[in-house]
Design a protein around this motif. Structure first.
Motif, PDB file in Angstrom:
ATOM      1  N   MET A 162       2.156  20.227 -27.568  1.00 42.91           N
ATOM      2  CA  MET A 162       0.951  20.285 -26.991  1.00 42.91           C
ATOM      3  C   MET A 162      -0.237  21.232 -27.040  1.00 42.91           C
ATOM      4  SD  MET A 162       1.386  17.284 -25.172  1.00 42.91           S
ATOM      5  CE  MET A 162      -0.107  17.180 -24.286  1.00 42.91           C
ATOM      6  N   ASP A 163       0.061  22.093 -27.882  1.00 42.04           N
ATOM      7  CA  ASP A 163      -0.857  23.212 -28.319  1.00 42.04           C
ATOM      8  C   ASP A 163      -1.519  22.853 -29.546  1.00 42.04           C
ATOM      9  OD1 ASP A 163       1.341  23.702 -29.585  1.00 42.04           O
ATOM     10  OD2 ASP A 163       1.307  25.922 -29.102  1.00 42.04           O
ATOM     11  N   LYS A 164      -1.017  22.100 -30.281  1.00 41.34           N
ATOM     12  CA  LYS A 164      -1.597  21.748 -31.482  1.00 41.34           C
ATOM     13  C   LYS A 164      -1.174  20.164 -31.938  1.00 41.34           C
ATOM     14  CE  LYS A 164       1.682  23.777 -34.540  1.00 41.34           C
ATOM     15  NZ  LYS A 164       2.276  24.821 -35.280  1.00 41.34           N
ATOM     16  N   THR A 165      -1.867  19.587 -32.722  1.00 39.54           N
ATOM     17  CA  THR A 165      -1.545  18.389 -33.009  1.00 39.54           C
ATOM     18  C   THR A 165      -0.497  18.237 -34.161  1.00 39.54           C
ATOM     19  OG1 THR A 165      -3.408  18.081 -34.610  1.00 39.54           O
ATOM     20  CG2 THR A 165      -3.883  17.062 -32.317  1.00 39.54           C
ATOM     21  N   VAL A 166       0.230  17.093 -34.210  1.00 40.54           N
ATOM     22  CA  VAL A 166       1.485  16.908 -35.273  1.00 40.54           C
ATOM     23  C   VAL A 166       0.975  15.433 -35.968  1.00 40.54           C
ATOM     24  CG1 VAL A 166       3.096  18.462 -34.089  1.00 40.54           C
ATOM     25  CG2 VAL A 166       2.868  15.893 -33.501  1.00 40.54           C
ATOM     26  N   TYR A 167       1.398  15.395 -37.139  1.00 40.94           N
ATOM     27  CA  TYR A 167       1.168  14.202 -37.961  1.00 40.94           C
ATOM     28  C   TYR A 167       2.118  13.165 -37.475  1.00 40.94           C
ATOM     29  CZ  TYR A 167       0.209  11.140 -41.865  1.00 40.94           C
ATOM     30  OH  TYR A 167      -0.090  10.056 -42.647  1.00 40.94           O
ATOM     31  N   PHE A 168       1.706  12.150 -37.071  1.00 37.15           N
ATOM     32  CA  PHE A 168       2.362  10.551 -36.828  1.00 37.15           C
ATOM     33  C   PHE A 168       2.187   9.775 -38.236  1.00 37.15           C
ATOM     34  CE2 PHE A 168       1.942  12.182 -32.826  1.00 37.15           C
ATOM     35  CZ  PHE A 168       2.881  11.511 -31.843  1.00 37.15           C
ATOM     36  N   ALA A 169       3.296   9.669 -38.772  1.00 42.27           N
ATOM     37  CA  ALA A 169       3.225   8.886 -39.984  1.00 42.27           C
ATOM     38  C   ALA A 169       2.700   7.502 -39.973  1.00 42.27           C
ATOM     39  CB  ALA A 169       4.467   9.103 -40.910  1.00 42.27           C
ATOM     40  N   THR A 170       3.299   6.911 -39.040  1.00 42.96           N
ATOM     41  CA  THR A 170       2.988   5.568 -38.737  1.00 42.96           C
ATOM     42  C   THR A 170       1.537   5.127 -38.523  1.00 42.96           C
ATOM     43  OG1 THR A 170       5.310   5.007 -37.902  1.00 42.96           O
ATOM     44  CG2 THR A 170       3.677   3.429 -37.275  1.00 42.96           C
ATOM     45  N   LEU A 171       1.038   6.060 -37.716  1.00 40.02           N
ATOM     46  CA  LEU A 171      -0.361   6.083 -37.437  1.00 40.02           C
ATOM     47  C   LEU A 171      -1.389   6.552 -38.225  1.00 40.02           C
ATOM     48  CD1 LEU A 171       0.129   6.865 -33.412  1.00 40.02           C
ATOM     49  CD2 LEU A 171       0.027   4.651 -34.600  1.00 40.02           C
ATOM     50  N   ASP A 172      -0.818   7.368 -39.318  1.00 38.45           N
ATOM     51  CA  ASP A 172      -1.500   8.007 -40.423  1.00 38.45           C
ATOM     52  C   ASP A 172      -2.725   8.861 -39.644  1.00 38.45           C
ATOM     53  OD1 ASP A 172      -2.285   9.150 -42.689  1.00 38.45           O
ATOM     54  OD2 ASP A 172      -3.890   7.431 -43.008  1.00 38.45           O
ATOM     55  N   GLN A 173      -2.294   9.614 -38.481  1.00 38.76           N
ATOM     56  CA  GLN A 173      -3.195  10.533 -37.656  1.00 38.76           C
ATOM     57  C   GLN A 173      -2.471  11.922 -37.050  1.00 38.76           C
ATOM     58  OE1 GLN A 173      -4.205   8.629 -33.567  1.00 38.76           O
ATOM     59  NE2 GLN A 173      -4.554   7.132 -35.043  1.00 38.76           N
ATOM     60  N   TYR A 174      -3.417  12.577 -36.539  1.00 34.75           N
ATOM     61  CA  TYR A 174      -2.669  13.460 -35.983  1.00 34.75           C
ATOM     62  C   TYR A 174      -2.944  13.755 -34.465  1.00 34.75           C
ATOM     63  CZ  TYR A 174      -2.054  16.389 -40.202  1.00 34.75           C
ATOM     64  OH  TYR A 174      -1.634  16.626 -41.537  1.00 34.75           O
ATOM     65  N   LYS A 175      -1.978  13.825 -33.777  1.00 35.79           N
ATOM     66  CA  LYS A 175      -1.939  13.449 -32.219  1.00 35.79           C
ATOM     67  C   LYS A 175      -1.328  14.876 -31.466  1.00 35.79           C
ATOM     68  CE  LYS A 175      -1.259   9.826 -30.547  1.00 35.79           C
ATOM     69  NZ  LYS A 175      -0.856   8.597 -29.886  1.00 35.79           N
ATOM     70  N   TYR A 176      -1.423  15.017 -30.152  1.00 32.92           N
ATOM     71  CA  TYR A 176      -0.553  15.819 -29.578  1.00 32.92           C
ATOM     72  C   TYR A 176       0.718  14.985 -29.176  1.00 32.92           C
ATOM     73  CZ  TYR A 176      -4.338  18.784 -28.844  1.00 32.92           C
ATOM     74  OH  TYR A 176      -5.561  19.766 -28.838  1.00 32.92           O
ATOM     75  N   ASN A 177       1.720  15.696 -29.067  1.00 31.29           N
ATOM     76  CA  ASN A 177       3.051  15.157 -28.863  1.00 31.29           C
ATOM     77  C   ASN A 177       3.798  15.492 -27.722  1.00 31.29           C
ATOM     78  OD1 ASN A 177       5.323  13.394 -29.190  1.00 31.29           O
ATOM     79  ND2 ASN A 177       6.360  14.694 -30.713  1.00 31.29           N
ATOM     80  N   PRO A 178       3.915  14.884 -26.544  1.00 29.81           N
ATOM     81  CA  PRO A 178       4.554  15.317 -25.197  1.00 29.81           C
ATOM     82  C   PRO A 178       6.036  15.138 -25.130  1.00 29.81           C
ATOM     83  CG  PRO A 178       3.316  13.287 -24.713  1.00 29.81           C
ATOM     84  CD  PRO A 178       3.241  13.571 -26.347  1.00 29.81           C
ATOM     85  N   ALA A 179       6.562  14.799 -26.461  1.00 35.63           N
ATOM     86  CA  ALA A 179       8.010  14.678 -26.389  1.00 35.63           C
ATOM     87  C   ALA A 179       8.788  15.346 -27.594  1.00 35.63           C
ATOM     88  CB  ALA A 179       8.039  13.130 -26.107  1.00 35.63           C
ATOM     89  N   VAL A 180       9.904  15.131 -27.721  1.00 34.39           N
ATOM     90  CA  VAL A 180      10.447  15.484 -28.767  1.00 34.39           C
ATOM     91  C   VAL A 180      11.125  14.061 -29.309  1.00 34.39           C
ATOM     92  CG1 VAL A 180      12.971  16.288 -29.594  1.00 34.39           C
ATOM     93  CG2 VAL A 180      11.493  17.742 -27.809  1.00 34.39           C
ATOM     94  N   ILE A 181      11.068  13.767 -30.358  1.00 29.60           N
ATOM     95  CA  ILE A 181      11.431  12.528 -31.347  1.00 29.60           C
ATOM     96  C   ILE A 181      12.589  12.849 -32.005  1.00 29.60           C
ATOM     97  CG2 ILE A 181      10.828  10.349 -32.596  1.00 29.60           C
ATOM     98  CD1 ILE A 181       8.984  11.230 -30.220  1.00 29.60           C
TER      99      ILE A 181
END
Length: 181
Positions: free
Chosen positions: A65-84
């Motif tokens: 939640m302090d920096k964005t992470v890459y979501f491969a499916t979406l091909d974009q960087y977003k904050y992630n409030p969860a552990v996948i």
């Protein structure tokens, strides 16, 4: 007279049974708490409590939640409030702690998602599920099956089947990795 004695004994037995019935569901301990039918689970999560890993698997996307992470499916960087957490379809998802189910709903991002109250302002969400047998208000004990891993939603198709596992404190996201055993 024997008949009088038997009648007196029967009256005493009936009175004793009535007394027992009248105290059921009332506080006899002086603690102010009343035992209810069903699970005796209590939930009192604190900052020192530990969570059970809900599935065995590799973390494929970290909480951030302090920096964005890459979501491969979406091909974009977003904050992630969860552990996948990577997990095969049909894998059992276990309750990470004693809890009360507060919501069971479906959304396009995390699919069938179960929200649960851990107590003291803490909550968890389990997403990407199927075959949830619980209903809102149910008490679940740590280690019981919450549901099973489903096929991933379109938002996680590249990452593959997984558990979306989020945690909150007073409705603000917190990193579940800080609490996992």
């Amino acid at each position: 007279n024997q008949n009088d004695e038997k009648q007196d004994q029967k009256m005493e037995q009936n009175k004793s049974e009535e007394d027992n019935q009248s105290t059921e569901g009332t506080d006899q301990s002086g603690t102010g708490s009343v035992a209810t039918s069903g699970s005796g689970t209590s939930y009192h999560f604190t900052e020192d409590s530990e969570l059970l890993w809900p599935v065995d698997g590799q973390v494929i996307m970290n909480y951030s939640m302090d920096k964005t992470v890459y979501f491969a499916t979406l091909d974009q960087y977003k904050y992630n409030p969860a552990v996948i957490i990577e997990s095969a379809v049909n894998t059992k998802v276990l309750a990470a702690a004693d809890c009360r189910i507060t919501d069971i709903s479906t959304n396009e991002t995390t699919g069938l998602t179960v929200a649960a109250d851990l107590g003291n302002g803490y909550g968890v969400q389990y997403g990407q599920l199927k075959e949830v047998k619980w209903k809102k208000g149910d008490m679940v004990e740590k280690g019981e099956v919450i549901g099973y891993i489903a096929e991933p939603t379109k938002y996680y198709s590249t990452e593959g089947s997984n558990l979306y596992f989020a945690m909150t404190k007073e409705d603000d996201p917190v990193n579940p990795m800080n609490y996992l055993e």
